[in-house]
Design a protein around this motif. Sequence first.
Motif, PDB file in Angstrom:
ATOM      1  N   ILE A 226      -0.402  -7.240   1.984  1.00 36.43           N
ATOM      2  CA  ILE A 226      -1.571  -6.739   2.721  1.00 36.43           C
ATOM      3  C   ILE A 226      -2.147  -5.557   1.950  1.00 36.43           C
ATOM      4  O   ILE A 226      -1.420  -4.610   1.633  1.00 36.43           O
ATOM      5  CB  ILE A 226      -1.181  -6.300   4.151  1.00 36.43           C
ATOM      6  N   GLU A 227      -3.442  -5.625   1.664  1.00 37.99           N
ATOM      7  CA  GLU A 227      -4.101  -4.499   0.998  1.00 37.99           C
ATOM      8  C   GLU A 227      -5.128  -3.917   1.967  1.00 37.99           C
ATOM      9  O   GLU A 227      -5.844  -4.668   2.625  1.00 37.99           O
ATOM     10  CB  GLU A 227      -4.785  -4.976  -0.288  1.00 37.99           C
ATOM     11  N   GLY A 253      15.055  -3.900   6.522  1.00 34.02           N
ATOM     12  CA  GLY A 253      14.927  -2.582   5.922  1.00 34.02           C
ATOM     13  C   GLY A 253      13.583  -2.432   5.254  1.00 34.02           C
ATOM     14  O   GLY A 253      12.903  -3.419   4.968  1.00 34.02           O
ATOM     15  N   GLY A 254      13.203  -1.194   5.036  1.00 33.56           N
ATOM     16  CA  GLY A 254      11.929  -0.956   4.390  1.00 33.56           C
ATOM     17  C   GLY A 254      12.010   0.224   3.461  1.00 33.56           C
ATOM     18  O   GLY A 254      12.927   1.042   3.566  1.00 33.56           O
ATOM     19  N   LYS A 255      11.074   0.298   2.532  1.00 29.08           N
ATOM     20  CA  LYS A 255      11.059   1.447   1.618  1.00 29.08           C
ATOM     21  C   LYS A 255       9.629   1.779   1.224  1.00 29.08           C
ATOM     22  O   LYS A 255       8.761   0.893   1.176  1.00 29.08           O
ATOM     23  CB  LYS A 255      11.925   1.196   0.401  1.00 29.08           C
ATOM     24  N   LEU A 256       9.417   3.045   0.948  1.00 29.97           N
ATOM     25  CA  LEU A 256       8.109   3.488   0.499  1.00 29.97           C
ATOM     26  C   LEU A 256       7.978   3.163  -0.978  1.00 29.97           C
ATOM     27  O   LEU A 256       8.935   3.310  -1.761  1.00 29.97           O
ATOM     28  CB  LEU A 256       7.955   4.992   0.728  1.00 29.97           C
ATOM     29  N   LEU A 257       6.785   2.730  -1.386  1.00 28.70           N
ATOM     30  CA  LEU A 257       6.544   2.360  -2.777  1.00 28.70           C
ATOM     31  C   LEU A 257       5.574   3.350  -3.402  1.00 28.70           C
ATOM     32  O   LEU A 257       4.740   3.915  -2.705  1.00 28.70           O
ATOM     33  CB  LEU A 257       5.910   0.963  -2.843  1.00 28.70           C
ATOM     34  N   PRO A 258       5.678   3.554  -4.683  1.00 29.94           N
ATOM     35  CA  PRO A 258       4.660   4.383  -5.328  1.00 29.94           C
ATOM     36  C   PRO A 258       3.322   3.635  -5.300  1.00 29.94           C
ATOM     37  O   PRO A 258       3.294   2.416  -5.293  1.00 29.94           O
ATOM     38  CB  PRO A 258       5.178   4.540  -6.760  1.00 29.94           C
ATOM     39  N   ARG A 278      -0.152  -2.343   0.620  1.00 33.90           N
ATOM     40  CA  ARG A 278      -0.644  -1.428  -0.428  1.00 33.90           C
ATOM     41  C   ARG A 278      -1.995  -0.858  -0.035  1.00 33.90           C
ATOM     42  O   ARG A 278      -2.821  -1.540   0.558  1.00 33.90           O
ATOM     43  CB  ARG A 278      -0.778  -2.180  -1.759  1.00 33.90           C
ATOM     44  N   ARG A 279      -2.167   0.381  -0.435  1.00 34.07           N
ATOM     45  CA  ARG A 279      -3.383   1.103  -0.055  1.00 34.07           C
ATOM     46  C   ARG A 279      -4.332   1.202  -1.237  1.00 34.07           C
ATOM     47  O   ARG A 279      -3.924   1.558  -2.337  1.00 34.07           O
ATOM     48  CB  ARG A 279      -3.004   2.504   0.410  1.00 34.07           C
TER      49      ARG A 279
END
Lengths: 344, 513
Positions: A226-227, A253-258, A278-279
């Motif tokens: 998803i963007e 589980g989840g994790k923050l991405l650069p 993603r933003r």
Amino acid sequence: MTTLVASESRFVSLAAIERELARPWQHPGGRREEQTTRALMGNLIAVCRSERERAGLEREVAQIVPHYPTRALLLVVDPANQSAGIEASIALQGCIRGSSLQICGELVIIGAGGPGTPRLASVARAVLLGDLPTSLWWASPEAPPLAGELFSQLAELADQVIYDSAAWADPLRQLVVTATWVSGSGRQVASDLAWRRAKLWRRIIAQSLDPTLAPGALEGIEEVHIEHGPHALTQAWLLSGWLALRLGWVPRGGKLLPGPGVSWSFEWPHGRPRVEIRRHPEGEPDIRTVRIVTRVDGRPVTFRFELQAAGRVAVSAERLTDRARDRLFESSVALARTMAEAVL
Amino acid sequence: MADVIAQNPLTAGLSASLIPQPCTLVIFGGAGDLSARKLLPALYNLSLDGVLPANFAVVGFARNELDDSSFAAFARDGIQRFSRRPVADAHWAEYARSLFYAPGSFADPQAYAELKRRLEKIETEFGIPGNRVFYLSIPPSLIATCVDQLQAAGLVADPREGPISRIIVEKPVGRDLASARAINEVLARAFDESQIFRIDHYLGKETVQNLLVLRFANSVLEPLWNSKYIDHVQLTVAEEEGVGTRAGYYEEAGACRDMVQNHILQVLAMIAMEPPWSLAAENIRDGKLNLLRCLRPVAGADVDKQVVRAQYGPGYYHGEDVPGYRREDGVRRDSTTETYVALKVLIDNWRWAGVPFYIRTGKRLPKRASEAAIYFKPVPEILFNTNRDELLEPNVLTLRIQPDEGFSLRLSSKLPGPKVRIYPVKMDFHYGATFGDSSPEAYERLLLDVMAGDATLFMRRDAVEASWAWIGGVLDAWEASRTRYVPEYAAGTWGPIEADRLIESDGRRWRTL
């Protein structure tokens, strides 16, 4: 032929608001054929936090009124203003049909500084029209429950609380707080405009992956990308929550991405799907694209969706008339909270 | 010998309504607040409309040292401030010509002798055949004195012969059943019941008068007016104001005595009474009395379950700070006088079995509003009403007594568009918007009725005593509890949480007004 008209806003005393609003249609004067009538479907309390926000909100309310004739109480609560006074102004909006004027918007703007805030609920109680549905639109860029006593008092007066998580500055934390409030909101129906704007996304995903059209596509989902534009993280988050909820995916589980972004892994009997959000640094505060990697009839297929989301005004007007409790939203928010808590 | 004429042939083609008789209206307490705010403006408006009797005069009677001209100035000031229509210079001189003032103490026989002489002189001047209406705009404690003095001075005529003598008494009549009976006895010593007009200005409001029209002149409503179709009724009398300058009276009265015993029970009686067989005053008054006698007693332990009382605390009124009741001038700091009361009332008759009437009244509520709301039963949970999360809202008929008199009916309607979406809509009727001219003030209608001898909108002795007998159960229980604690609600809110619980425990909610 219908012509929209609006009066200039003018200052009135708080005690005179009702009398001044009633004047044109209750004591019309003029000839019999020049009747003034009033169309009203409900009350709308809209809250914002600054004069800058007010201009935009006032424009939006003016656009809503033709679709949802309303008495709108616009509360401009500016904490930076240390004046204890409360100012009120009123304006009317209507349309001319033939030789008749139909008033369809009664706008009451109340301005208060920080010290005046505790008094606002009493003003709202006096100005709302009885026996009509009342919606509270929390148009300030903060989660409503974080607004404290003012929100609690105004929510008490409302049948529905509308907010827009797209504007939140710290979306995940505010999502957790709001989800807690939504789960215990009692008789008030909670509505997030970001969720409502995502309705078209839900529909197109549901239709495209329908087992009759794309056999095995739901079971075969491996990845969802998803963007979204700035400030649309919660919308994307809620869409993920909805997908997981409806398919019975269990978050692992989840994790923050650069980038920045967030990645999530889920588990269900058909596999371990992954969701990546993603933003984009620029653009509208909405989901831009959704890409779903899956298998149809055993063959790998990638669905790519790109949509123009409905505008905030259209969604708000629709929400004001459709006041039904949205259980799907409430469940999706609850799951989204679980996901958010895991990465915070 | 010619036949006696049994029916007046001259009335053919004329309105059947009673005609105000030429008379002198004597206002006891003529220089007081009610006189300035309500009575003199009402008389002025009647005069403007040309409906007062041709031979008519007003005499203010009070202790204040005024004369005719200063009383006229007092009247003009009151009319300018409180009349629904401004003073018209062209008409003023004509109206002021009929204003007189007689100073005197209410307990002084000489003052009554002088009043009598003055009345006789005015009657001669104005061609009034000795008809007199005495309006007692005075504290209840002075009623006995004034009535006795009127009788002693020969100012009360026999109802069976001679000129008309009528007396108007303001509510509340008494503060409990015993004192109401005592006042009624005092009145009965000098006046026949047909001469006594116990006034409750609520009954002169257009919407209240319209209640009977609405019920009995429209075929769609009366068949639904029963427990089969009506779920419950909510009666609300909300005041924005605090106790103001009336603390002395209010401390002794409280909301229950001030509002429920009279205004609200009278309106309730008109909503719920059986159809009278004619519009004759006594038939309507009989109907109301019968209804009052069907109220299920609320007493003893039931009071805690069915009645909530509270006091306003500090809060906000139109954005301004206002003090709590106990901080108002003239109020005891430990007062337990209620400024708010909510009740659940049941009527034990065939028509209303099982239909609760929820009543609430209070001071320092968010807005001034008096209304009766009739909630009809919901439609079955089929077709459009299958979503248990969002059941259809019931039909509600709302009768607005004040402000903005009128009524509305809430219905469910399909929203325009391709989908079937149901939305509540209100069909609204406003007297002002429909009939143009502002409605006459209640006092205008009621004063005219007294002059015409029509007692329909006035409380009869038995009804007053029946109301006190019923509400006495609540008052006695409160008295016996000797509580020092009364729940508080913030000024500018819709009342205490206890009142919400009262109705919510039945699965219902108070209306938002």
